[in-house]
Structures are given as C-alpha cells and as structure tokens.
Design a protein around this motif. Structure first.
Motif, PDB file in Angstrom:
ATOM      1  N   ILE A 119       0.844  -1.215   0.000  1.00 11.13           N
ATOM      2  CA  ILE A 119       0.000   0.000   0.000  1.00 11.13           C
ATOM      3  C   ILE A 119       0.876   1.260   0.000  1.00 11.13           C
ATOM      4  O   ILE A 119       0.575   2.228  -0.695  1.00 11.13           O
ATOM      5  CB  ILE A 119      -0.979  -0.002   1.198  1.00 11.13           C
ATOM      6  N   TYR A 120       1.984   1.236   0.761  1.00 17.05           N
ATOM      7  CA  TYR A 120       2.846   2.434   0.838  1.00 17.05           C
ATOM      8  C   TYR A 120       3.445   2.738  -0.538  1.00 17.05           C
ATOM      9  O   TYR A 120       3.513   3.910  -0.957  1.00 17.05           O
ATOM     10  CB  TYR A 120       3.927   2.219   1.898  1.00 17.05           C
ATOM     11  N   ALA A 121       3.858   1.686  -1.241  1.00 12.05           N
ATOM     12  CA  ALA A 121       4.422   1.884  -2.588  1.00 12.05           C
ATOM     13  C   ALA A 121       3.357   2.506  -3.501  1.00 12.05           C
ATOM     14  O   ALA A 121       3.632   3.431  -4.272  1.00 12.05           O
ATOM     15  CB  ALA A 121       4.904   0.550  -3.150  1.00 12.05           C
ATOM     16  N   LEU A 122       2.128   2.007  -3.383  1.00 11.67           N
ATOM     17  CA  LEU A 122       1.036   2.550  -4.213  1.00 11.67           C
ATOM     18  C   LEU A 122       0.729   3.999  -3.831  1.00 11.67           C
ATOM     19  O   LEU A 122       0.502   4.854  -4.701  1.00 11.67           O
ATOM     20  CB  LEU A 122      -0.209   1.669  -4.036  1.00 11.67           C
ATOM     21  N   ARG A 123       0.752   4.299  -2.530  1.00 17.08           N
ATOM     22  CA  ARG A 123       0.482   5.681  -2.087  1.00 17.08           C
ATOM     23  C   ARG A 123       1.534   6.630  -2.637  1.00 17.08           C
ATOM     24  O   ARG A 123       1.221   7.744  -3.065  1.00 17.08           O
ATOM     25  CB  ARG A 123       0.466   5.741  -0.548  1.00 17.08           C
ATOM     26  N   ASN A 124       2.784   6.181  -2.636  1.00 23.78           N
ATOM     27  CA  ASN A 124       3.857   7.033  -3.182  1.00 23.78           C
ATOM     28  C   ASN A 124       3.640   7.347  -4.650  1.00 23.78           C
ATOM     29  O   ASN A 124       4.016   8.412  -5.127  1.00 23.78           O
ATOM     30  CB  ASN A 124       5.217   6.326  -3.015  1.00 23.78           C
ATOM     31  N   ALA A 137       9.818  18.115   8.613  1.00 24.26           N
ATOM     32  CA  ALA A 137       8.992  16.963   8.998  1.00 24.26           C
ATOM     33  C   ALA A 137       7.871  16.713   7.999  1.00 24.26           C
ATOM     34  O   ALA A 137       7.541  17.562   7.172  1.00 24.26           O
ATOM     35  CB  ALA A 137       8.406  17.208  10.383  1.00 24.26           C
ATOM     36  N   PHE A 138       7.263  15.529   8.108  1.00 27.05           N
ATOM     37  CA  PHE A 138       6.074  15.171   7.332  1.00 27.05           C
ATOM     38  C   PHE A 138       4.935  16.144   7.621  1.00 27.05           C
ATOM     39  O   PHE A 138       4.243  16.633   6.753  1.00 27.05           O
ATOM     40  CB  PHE A 138       5.590  13.792   7.815  1.00 27.05           C
ATOM     41  N   MET A 139       4.718  16.380   8.921  1.00 29.67           N
ATOM     42  CA  MET A 139       3.657  17.281   9.377  1.00 29.67           C
ATOM     43  C   MET A 139       4.255  18.680   9.486  1.00 29.67           C
ATOM     44  O   MET A 139       5.182  18.885  10.268  1.00 29.67           O
ATOM     45  CB  MET A 139       3.142  16.840  10.762  1.00 29.67           C
ATOM     46  N   PRO A 151      -5.071   9.337   8.663  1.00 28.52           N
ATOM     47  CA  PRO A 151      -5.385   7.932   9.001  1.00 28.52           C
ATOM     48  C   PRO A 151      -4.495   6.926   8.275  1.00 28.52           C
ATOM     49  O   PRO A 151      -4.135   5.892   8.849  1.00 28.52           O
ATOM     50  CB  PRO A 151      -6.844   7.759   8.569  1.00 28.52           C
ATOM     51  N   LEU A 152      -4.106   7.235   7.029  1.00 28.68           N
ATOM     52  CA  LEU A 152      -3.247   6.286   6.293  1.00 28.68           C
ATOM     53  C   LEU A 152      -1.830   6.276   6.872  1.00 28.68           C
ATOM     54  O   LEU A 152      -1.201   5.218   6.981  1.00 28.68           O
ATOM     55  CB  LEU A 152      -3.218   6.617   4.800  1.00 28.68           C
ATOM     56  N   ILE A 153      -1.327   7.449   7.235  1.00 28.49           N
ATOM     57  CA  ILE A 153       0.014   7.502   7.855  1.00 28.49           C
ATOM     58  C   ILE A 153      -0.032   6.751   9.190  1.00 28.49           C
ATOM     59  O   ILE A 153       0.850   5.941   9.496  1.00 28.49           O
ATOM     60  CB  ILE A 153       0.472   8.971   8.075  1.00 28.49           C
ATOM     61  N   CYS A 154      -1.082   7.011   9.952  1.00 25.41           N
ATOM     62  CA  CYS A 154      -1.227   6.353  11.253  1.00 25.41           C
ATOM     63  C   CYS A 154      -1.252   4.827  11.087  1.00 25.41           C
ATOM     64  O   CYS A 154      -0.502   4.108  11.756  1.00 25.41           O
ATOM     65  CB  CYS A 154      -2.513   6.849  11.925  1.00 25.41           C
ATOM     66  N   ALA A 155      -2.090   4.334  10.188  1.00 23.78           N
ATOM     67  CA  ALA A 155      -2.211   2.869  10.014  1.00 23.78           C
ATOM     68  C   ALA A 155      -0.896   2.275   9.526  1.00 23.78           C
ATOM     69  O   ALA A 155      -0.492   1.189   9.959  1.00 23.78           O
ATOM     70  CB  ALA A 155      -3.342   2.558   9.038  1.00 23.78           C
ATOM     71  N   SER A 156      -0.206   2.993   8.644  1.00 24.92           N
ATOM     72  CA  SER A 156       1.055   2.493   8.093  1.00 24.92           C
ATOM     73  C   SER A 156       2.108   2.362   9.192  1.00 24.92           C
ATOM     74  O   SER A 156       2.745   1.314   9.345  1.00 24.92           O
ATOM     75  CB  SER A 156       1.523   3.463   6.986  1.00 24.92           C
ATOM     76  N   ILE A 157       2.282   3.424   9.970  1.00 21.30           N
ATOM     77  CA  ILE A 157       3.315   3.390  11.022  1.00 21.30           C
ATOM     78  C   ILE A 157       2.913   2.413  12.128  1.00 21.30           C
ATOM     79  O   ILE A 157       3.703   1.563  12.546  1.00 21.30           O
ATOM     80  CB  ILE A 157       3.539   4.803  11.614  1.00 21.30           C
ATOM     81  N   MET A 158       1.658   2.521  12.582  1.00 22.06           N
ATOM     82  CA  MET A 158       1.252   1.723  13.749  1.00 22.06           C
ATOM     83  C   MET A 158       1.154   0.231  13.432  1.00 22.06           C
ATOM     84  O   MET A 158       1.403  -0.600  14.304  1.00 22.06           O
ATOM     85  CB  MET A 158      -0.069   2.249  14.318  1.00 22.06           C
ATOM     86  N   SER A 159       0.821  -0.126  12.198  1.00 21.61           N
ATOM     87  CA  SER A 159       0.762  -1.568  11.884  1.00 21.61           C
ATOM     88  C   SER A 159       2.155  -2.179  12.050  1.00 21.61           C
ATOM     89  O   SER A 159       2.304  -3.279  12.586  1.00 21.61           O
ATOM     90  CB  SER A 159       0.213  -1.803  10.473  1.00 21.61           C
ATOM     91  N   LYS A 160       3.191  -1.433  11.639  1.00 24.85           N
ATOM     92  CA  LYS A 160       4.568  -1.951  11.773  1.00 24.85           C
ATOM     93  C   LYS A 160       4.990  -1.997  13.239  1.00 24.85           C
ATOM     94  O   LYS A 160       5.651  -2.938  13.680  1.00 24.85           O
ATOM     95  CB  LYS A 160       5.529  -1.082  10.956  1.00 24.85           C
ATOM     96  N   LYS A 161       4.618  -0.969  13.980  1.00 28.26           N
ATOM     97  CA  LYS A 161       4.970  -0.943  15.415  1.00 28.26           C
ATOM     98  C   LYS A 161       4.261  -2.093  16.145  1.00 28.26           C
ATOM     99  O   LYS A 161       4.844  -2.751  16.995  1.00 28.26           O
ATOM    100  CB  LYS A 161       4.577   0.392  16.050  1.00 28.26           C
TER     101      LYS A 161
HETATM  102  N1  URA Z   1       6.168   6.509   7.356  1.00 30.76           N
HETATM  103  C1  URA Z   1       5.513   5.348   7.179  1.00 30.76           C
HETATM  104  O1  URA Z   1       6.001   4.273   7.522  1.00 30.76           O
HETATM  105  N2  URA Z   1       4.299   5.393   6.598  1.00 30.76           N
HETATM  106  C2  URA Z   1       3.711   6.546   6.203  1.00 30.76           C
HETATM  107  O2  URA Z   1       2.614   6.520   5.694  1.00 30.76           O
HETATM  108  C3  URA Z   1       4.420   7.743   6.389  1.00 30.76           C
HETATM  109  C4  URA Z   1       5.651   7.690   6.984  1.00 30.76           C
END
Ligand code: URA
Length: 418
Positions: free
Chosen positions: A164-169, A206-208, A178-188
């Motif tokens: 999904i991250y590759a597709l978002r890029n 920063a991103f934000m 919400p997508l940034i949150c799900a991406s980071i938190m799923s890995k954590k």
């Molecule tokens: N870092 C990530 O791992 N995912 C994002 O969506 C943004 C920053």
C-alpha cells in the motif's frame, strides 16, 4: 462483498464494517484487488478521511497481514520508539542504549533514508562491519545480551503496508493522517513490544508541517496503540531546525557517541533525556522526574555508552569507535560556509539543510542510490546566535563532490537572518 461498493461508501463518507476493511486489505495484499481500485479507495480516504474505529481496524488488519513477533524469549519489558522522521535525528542511537542501561529492552527495526530525511540504518552502516541484517534469533539474543539492537526491517512484517505504501507514493495519497497512522502503527504493532513511544515531528523538515497537524496524528496514533493493547504515548516535537549539530550518516554517529560520552548538551541531549524518561515511565521505572534523573545518570555514568559499544561489537562493528570516532568514514573534501555580514539568526530551514546534505552525497533521491557515508554538514550556529562577518555558519563535507560553489549557496539560503 465488492470493491466498488466499498470505494463508494468511503467516497460518500459512510463507515465501513470490519469485514469490508478486511476484504479490501487482504484482497489487495493477495493480488485479487487491482491497484486501480485500491488507488481509488486511498484517494477517497485522503479526501474524506475515515473514522477512528475504521483506522483502528485498518491498522490491525495491516498488522495481521504478516508476522507478529514473539519477543517473550527476551524475558523482560520491551520498548519500541518511532520518530516520524526529520533532519539530524539520531535519537534512536542514544535512547536505545540509555533505556537499555536502565533495564528496559529495546529491540528495534528501522528504515533507510529517502529524500531530505535520514534513516537510522544508513547511519549504522557507516560503522564498518556493522551488520544491519540479522536472523531473528540473533537479533533477540543481542537484545538479551546488551539490552538494545537495531536491524533493518526484515522478515514478513506487514506485507500489506509494503504494497500500500508503494502505491500511495505513486498515486499522491501519502498525506492522509489515518493512512500515515495505520502504516506506522501496523509496523509498530507487528514488532509487538510492551510499549511504544512515538516522537511525532512538526516543522519544515517533517512530514507534518504544523504543530496542529502533528497533534492530530499523535493523538490518533496513541489511540490506535492503546486500543491494540499497548502502553503507548505520543510526543510532539519540533523539527523546524535540524536536530543537534551534525547531519549526515557518519557525522550523526559521531554526535551520538559524543552525547553518550557526556561531552555534549543542548537540544538533542534534552530531547533524548525526555524521550528516554517517557519510555522508562511507561515501563514503570518511576515518575517522570525520577526517570529523567535515571536517563541523565545512564549517560553521565558511562553505562549507556557501554551498551552502545557492546551492541556495535555484537553486530560486527569496531567497538573502538566509542573512544576514537576518527575510525568512522572521513570526508576527502570540506568547505566552510561563512557569514557575509553581522546579523542574528532567525531560523534554519531543516528541509533545506537535509536537501543540502543529500546533494553532498549523504542521501538518496531514488531508493537504490549509493550514499557517501562521510558526507554531510556540521552546523556551527544556532537560532538566536549573533554572527559576525567571516564567522563559520556551517562546514560542508563530501568525498564525492569537491566543487562546493552551488551547494554552498543552497546551504546559506537555509539560514534566515533577522
Ligand atoms: N512513514 C511510514 O512508515 N508510513 C507513512 O505513511 C508515512 C511515513
């Protein structure tokens, strides 16, 4: 169930059921749902957002798309720390050893840098011989031995996020909270430590970009972590100016070692104490003031430096770098950027400093670019300083670029005078 109905529901801001989210994410990960349908859904999320409940379900489904680590073999309280990224952010190299020397295990997986932000794995690879890839058993053994280890993201962790991250890029759908949150938190959550400390950065590097946006992301990530059964805390910290003085891979390892040797104080030191203290508090080591004191003591006593030294050794690197940082890659060329008049420094743009460092060879524009481990910038001035004509603002280092004329212009433009 069908994908078009799911896209339409999010397009109309209607809430998806847990089953619909599972159908979408698992279908996309397995290849049954094509890129174009997933892209349409991602864009609908970008434009309309999704609810907190949907974000929690999305994160859990992404976590469960691959392995969830079992860290019970470490045999103690484990902590993970995540920074949303920035310029000069070498805090993991300091915080890991600090909390480990206070009895909290930190098994950590990190990424590589891309664009103006650096990556912890690149920094560690500037240490000759340091292996960033270890089999899980050896990784867990290293953590058990020293309390701390960092390796690159490996194994089958969150394949859904990878795809999904590759597709978002590629589809302009990265900038969705919400997508940034799900991406980071799923890995954590797939790392599965007992607690998670999130350092959510705001500012030019920063991103934000704004404090307010960072607070929204921080609050959401904390809720998702807590709803998934973790002790989780998010702190919002400033990335308007580079963190510390050094930017670039080996240069950042040197600065981290100098902090661990208790030779440097300032904003980076204070941030590391604060982040470490919050982890120690989550681990039940005391109240926040007691934990700050423990973190300071871990550095002043040399215990944290010893953890770092042993970890480097167990990863195959030369532990002598903790005594002699000149063993680390040294740049062939350098250039001092000087002030052309007398003035007070109003701001230093992190993103521009990160871009300058990238141009010197320290970063990547493409995923597979080679980097110059010796390259980067040492800042010799800070916001609020008065500088006089001829004072050095910063020193640029590179082994691949000897003509600094254009890059120096970009570097000086990053500094705003009052
Ligand atoms: N870092 C990530 O791992 N995912 C994002 O969506 C943004 C920053």
């Amino acid at each position: 169930m069908n994908c078009i109905d799911i896209i339409n529901k999010t397009k109309r801001s209607q809430k998806l059921t847990d089953e619909e989210i599972k159908y979408l994410i698992n279908g996309y990960t397995s290849g049954e749902i094509p890129d174009y349908q997933m892209s349409a859904w991602l864009m609908a999320v970008c434009l309309n957002g999704i609810s907190e409940e949907e974000t929690i379900t999305l994160t859990k489904v992404m976590r469960d798309s691959g392995d969830v680590l079992d860290l019970s073999c470490i045999g103690g309280f484990t902590a993970d720390k995540h920074s949303t990224g920035g310029v000069g952010d070498k805090t993991s190299l300091i915080i890991g050893p600090v909390v480990a020397s206070c009895g909290v295990y930190m098994p950590k997986m990190s990424g590589r840098g891309l664009g103006h932000t650096g990556g912890t794995i690149d920094k560690l690879e500037s240490i000759e011989g340091y292996r960033v890839e270890l089999p899980f058993e050896q990784f867990a053994w290293t953590v058990k031995k020293t309390g701390f280890s960092i390796i690159s993201q490996s194994g089958n962790l969150c394949p859904a996020d990878k795809k999904i991250y590759a597709l978002r890029n590629a589809t302009g759908t990265v900038d969705s909270i919400p997508l940034i949150c799900a991406s980071i938190m799923s890995k954590k959550l797939a790392m599965n430590t007992d607690c998670i400390l999130l350092d959510v950065k705001y500012g030019s590097g920063a991103f934000m970009k704004t404090y307010e946006e960072a607070c929204v992301l921080a609050e959401l990530m904390e809720k998702v972590g807590t709803a998934s059964g973790k002790k989780c805390r998010a702190m919002v910290t400033d990335m308007n100016t580079p963190l510390g003085n050094n930017v670039g891979n080996a240069l950042e390892v040197i600065e981290a070692i100098e902090i661990l040797r208790n030779e440097r104080k300032g904003a980076l030191y204070e941030l590391c104490i604060d982040l470490s203290a919050n982890i120690l508090e989550l681990a039940g080591k005391g109240d926040i003031e007691q934990c700050r004191e423990m973190a300071r003591d871990a550095i002043s006593s040399g215990k944290a430096l010893e953890v770092f030294r042993k970890t480097v050794e167990l990863h195959g690197g030369n532990p002598a770098i903790t005594e002699d940082t000149s063993i680390l890659p040294q740049a062939k060329y350098s250039f001092k950027v000087k002030a052309v008049g007398n003035a007070v420094i109003k701001s230093i743009n992190s993103e521009e400093i990160g871009m300058t460092s990238l141009l010197l060879g320290a970063g990547r524009t493409e995923k597979d670019d080679q980097i110059d481990m010796s390259a980067g910038i040492v800042m010799e001035c800070s916001v609020g300083d008065t500088v006089y004509e001829g004072d050095t603002l910063m020193t640029l280092y590179s082994s691949v670029c000897s003509d600094f004329s254009q890059i120096a212009v970009r570097a000086v433009n990053a500094v705003e005078f009052q």
